[in-house]
Structure formats: C-alpha cells, structure tokens
Design a protein around this motif. Structure first.
Motif, PDB file in Angstrom:
ATOM      1  N   UNK A 158      59.878   3.438  37.923  1.00  0.00           N
ATOM      2  CA  UNK A 158      59.591   4.872  37.814  1.00  0.00           C
ATOM      3  C   UNK A 158      58.752   5.145  36.567  1.00  0.00           C
ATOM      4  N   UNK A 159      57.915   6.158  36.674  1.00  0.00           N
ATOM      5  CA  UNK A 159      57.134   6.607  35.525  1.00  0.00           C
ATOM      6  C   UNK A 159      57.452   8.076  35.278  1.00  0.00           C
ATOM      7  N   UNK A 160      58.056   8.354  34.130  1.00  0.00           N
ATOM      8  CA  UNK A 160      58.478   9.718  33.820  1.00  0.00           C
ATOM      9  C   UNK A 160      57.269  10.558  33.430  1.00  0.00           C
ATOM     10  N   UNK A 161      57.065  11.655  34.148  1.00  0.00           N
ATOM     11  CA  UNK A 161      55.961  12.555  33.835  1.00  0.00           C
ATOM     12  C   UNK A 161      56.407  13.682  32.911  1.00  0.00           C
ATOM     13  N   UNK A 162      57.694  14.041  33.015  1.00  0.00           N
ATOM     14  CA  UNK A 162      58.242  15.079  32.143  1.00  0.00           C
ATOM     15  C   UNK A 162      59.769  14.988  32.182  1.00  0.00           C
ATOM     16  N   UNK A 174      66.734  11.034  37.852  1.00  0.00           N
ATOM     17  CA  UNK A 174      65.512  11.529  38.486  1.00  0.00           C
ATOM     18  C   UNK A 174      65.879  12.800  39.249  1.00  0.00           C
ATOM     19  N   UNK A 175      65.313  13.931  38.814  1.00  0.00           N
ATOM     20  CA  UNK A 175      65.628  15.203  39.464  1.00  0.00           C
ATOM     21  C   UNK A 175      64.519  15.651  40.414  1.00  0.00           C
ATOM     22  N   UNK A 176      63.323  15.056  40.309  1.00  0.00           N
ATOM     23  CA  UNK A 176      62.231  15.401  41.223  1.00  0.00           C
ATOM     24  C   UNK A 176      61.251  14.244  41.279  1.00  0.00           C
ATOM     25  N   UNK A 177      60.670  14.065  42.459  1.00  0.00           N
ATOM     26  CA  UNK A 177      59.669  13.014  42.662  1.00  0.00           C
ATOM     27  C   UNK A 177      58.326  13.691  42.891  1.00  0.00           C
ATOM     28  N   UNK A 178      57.415  13.516  41.954  1.00  0.00           N
ATOM     29  CA  UNK A 178      56.087  14.098  42.081  1.00  0.00           C
ATOM     30  C   UNK A 178      55.239  13.284  43.059  1.00  0.00           C
ATOM     31  N   UNK A 187      57.462  -6.550  45.304  1.00  0.00           N
ATOM     32  CA  UNK A 187      56.756  -6.418  44.031  1.00  0.00           C
ATOM     33  C   UNK A 187      56.169  -5.020  43.910  1.00  0.00           C
ATOM     34  N   UNK A 188      56.242  -4.462  42.708  1.00  0.00           N
ATOM     35  CA  UNK A 188      55.780  -3.098  42.497  1.00  0.00           C
ATOM     36  C   UNK A 188      54.278  -2.990  42.720  1.00  0.00           C
ATOM     37  N   UNK A 189      53.883  -2.110  43.646  1.00  0.00           N
ATOM     38  CA  UNK A 189      52.468  -1.834  43.871  1.00  0.00           C
ATOM     39  C   UNK A 189      52.046  -0.558  43.148  1.00  0.00           C
ATOM     40  N   UNK A 190      52.970   0.430  43.098  1.00  0.00           N
ATOM     41  CA  UNK A 190      52.697   1.672  42.366  1.00  0.00           C
ATOM     42  C   UNK A 190      54.028   2.296  41.983  1.00  0.00           C
ATOM     43  N   UNK A 191      54.187   2.676  40.689  1.00  0.00           N
ATOM     44  CA  UNK A 191      55.463   3.306  40.297  1.00  0.00           C
ATOM     45  C   UNK A 191      55.548   4.732  40.829  1.00  0.00           C
ATOM     46  N   UNK A 192      56.783   5.188  40.993  1.00  0.00           N
ATOM     47  CA  UNK A 192      57.002   6.582  41.402  1.00  0.00           C
ATOM     48  C   UNK A 192      56.855   7.490  40.191  1.00  0.00           C
TER      49      UNK A 192
END
Length: 201
Positions: A158-162, A174-178, A187-192
């Motif tokens: 996961x990548x925290x945006x805020x 995690x309270x919301x997924x942008x 294997x991770x292709x793109x973090x959430x």
C-alpha cells in the motif's frame, strides 16, 4: 684382447651386427624395429607404411567428426537464438487473445452509447459484462487486484496518500482506497493508493 675382439664383444651394437653377418642373418635396423617386453621385433618398411596410413585414416575420421560436431553445435545455437527471439516477440500472444473480446465489447458499448435513444440500463449492463471479461482475462495470467479497505496498512503493498483522524477505526488502518493495486503472480505490479486512519488529536 685385440681390437677385433673388442668390436665383437657381446652386448655392443657393433658386436651384434658382426655376429649376425657371420651367421648370415641380416642385422636389425633400429629405425625399423620396436622393443616388445625387452625383445626387438622387426617391422618391415611396408608395415610402417601401413601403420602410417592407418594413423592418417584415423586422424581424418577424427577431424571429420570434429567438423560435424562443430556444425551441429552452431546449428543448435542458431536454432536456440531464433526460438528465444520468437519467445520474446510473441510472449504476450495469449494475453492479447484474451484482451481482444474485451476491446470488442468496449467498441460495441461505445457505438451503443452514441445512440440518443440508448437504454441506460443496457449500457450499464454491457459495461459490467465488459469489466467481468477483463477481470477474467487478467486472472488467467495471474493478475490479482489489491483492494485493502478496512485492512491494516502494509507499506509493502500500500502507498499512503493521506491520513485521516478517525475515532471509530483503530489507527493505521486503510479507510479508503483511491486506486487499486495489482499483483502479478504474487509479485507487486502496482501498490494500492490508500487513505490511512490515525488517532484523533
């Protein structure tokens, strides 16, 4: 002992030659004889020629085998290089085949949406079917979505945006997924991209 006796002394090369001449036996030529178990064995010049010819034939056979082996190795190397190039060029062939129906469905939906009398419900249904086609095609090739809402924050996926102060949710959740993340065969292709909870001030 006289000089003549010295030259005929047994054991000396000249003595053996003289004795052989006296007995009428031709002397052995060291250049055309071999020692076998300590005894001298005469080899006629014709025998040497035959041995030489046989050795040449064996050498020619070995050389021809070497050339054939080198040619086979070179052909094998070229074949492997061609197969590797083909594998790189067409590695996504199966994936593309699975995506073609998805594109066809999208194009049909686009054409239907241009119609002013289009039924919104049918368009929504078509869009949902197209999305299902895409999800199934990606799943066949090991693509898995990451939708971690409500889960503990994991920086590996996961990548925290805020952050968001929340009293009703434990901190670091995690309270919301942008934007969803994706795994490719684990294997991770793109973090959430997510919003993470924090304790209220």
């Amino acid at each position: 002992m006289t000089k003549e006796q010295e030259t005929r002394t047994p054991g000396s090369e000249q003595g053996r030659v003289d004795e052989a001449l006296a007995e009428g036996v031709p002397p052995t030529d060291p250049a055309t004889s071999d020692d076998v178990a300590g005894e001298r064995v005469d080899v006629a010049p014709e025998g040497l020629a035959a041995l030489l010819e046989e050795a040449r034939n064996r050498a020619d056979d070995n050389w021809n085998q070497l050339l054939r082996a080198r040619a086979e190795i070179e052909n094998l190397r070229r074949r492997h290089a061609a197969e590797l190039e083909k594998a790189h060029k067409f590695a996504l062939d199966g994936f593309v085949r699975e995506l073609l129906p998805v594109r066809d469905s999208l194009e049909l939906g686009q054409v239907a949406a241009r119609d002013e009398t289009a039924d919104l419900g049918k368009l929504r249904e078509g869009t949902e079917l197209t999305l299902k086609l895409l999800v199934d095609a990606m799943a066949k090739f090991g693509v898995e979505a990451i939708d971690p809402e409500g889960e503990p924050f994991n920086p590996e996926y996961h990548q925290a945006m805020s952050t968001q102060p929340r009293a009703d949710v434990p901190p670091n959740r995690v309270v919301a997924v942008i934007q969803r993340g994706y795994l490719l065969n684990g294997r991770l292709a793109r973090p959430a991209l997510v919003v993470v909870s924090q304790a209220p001030a």
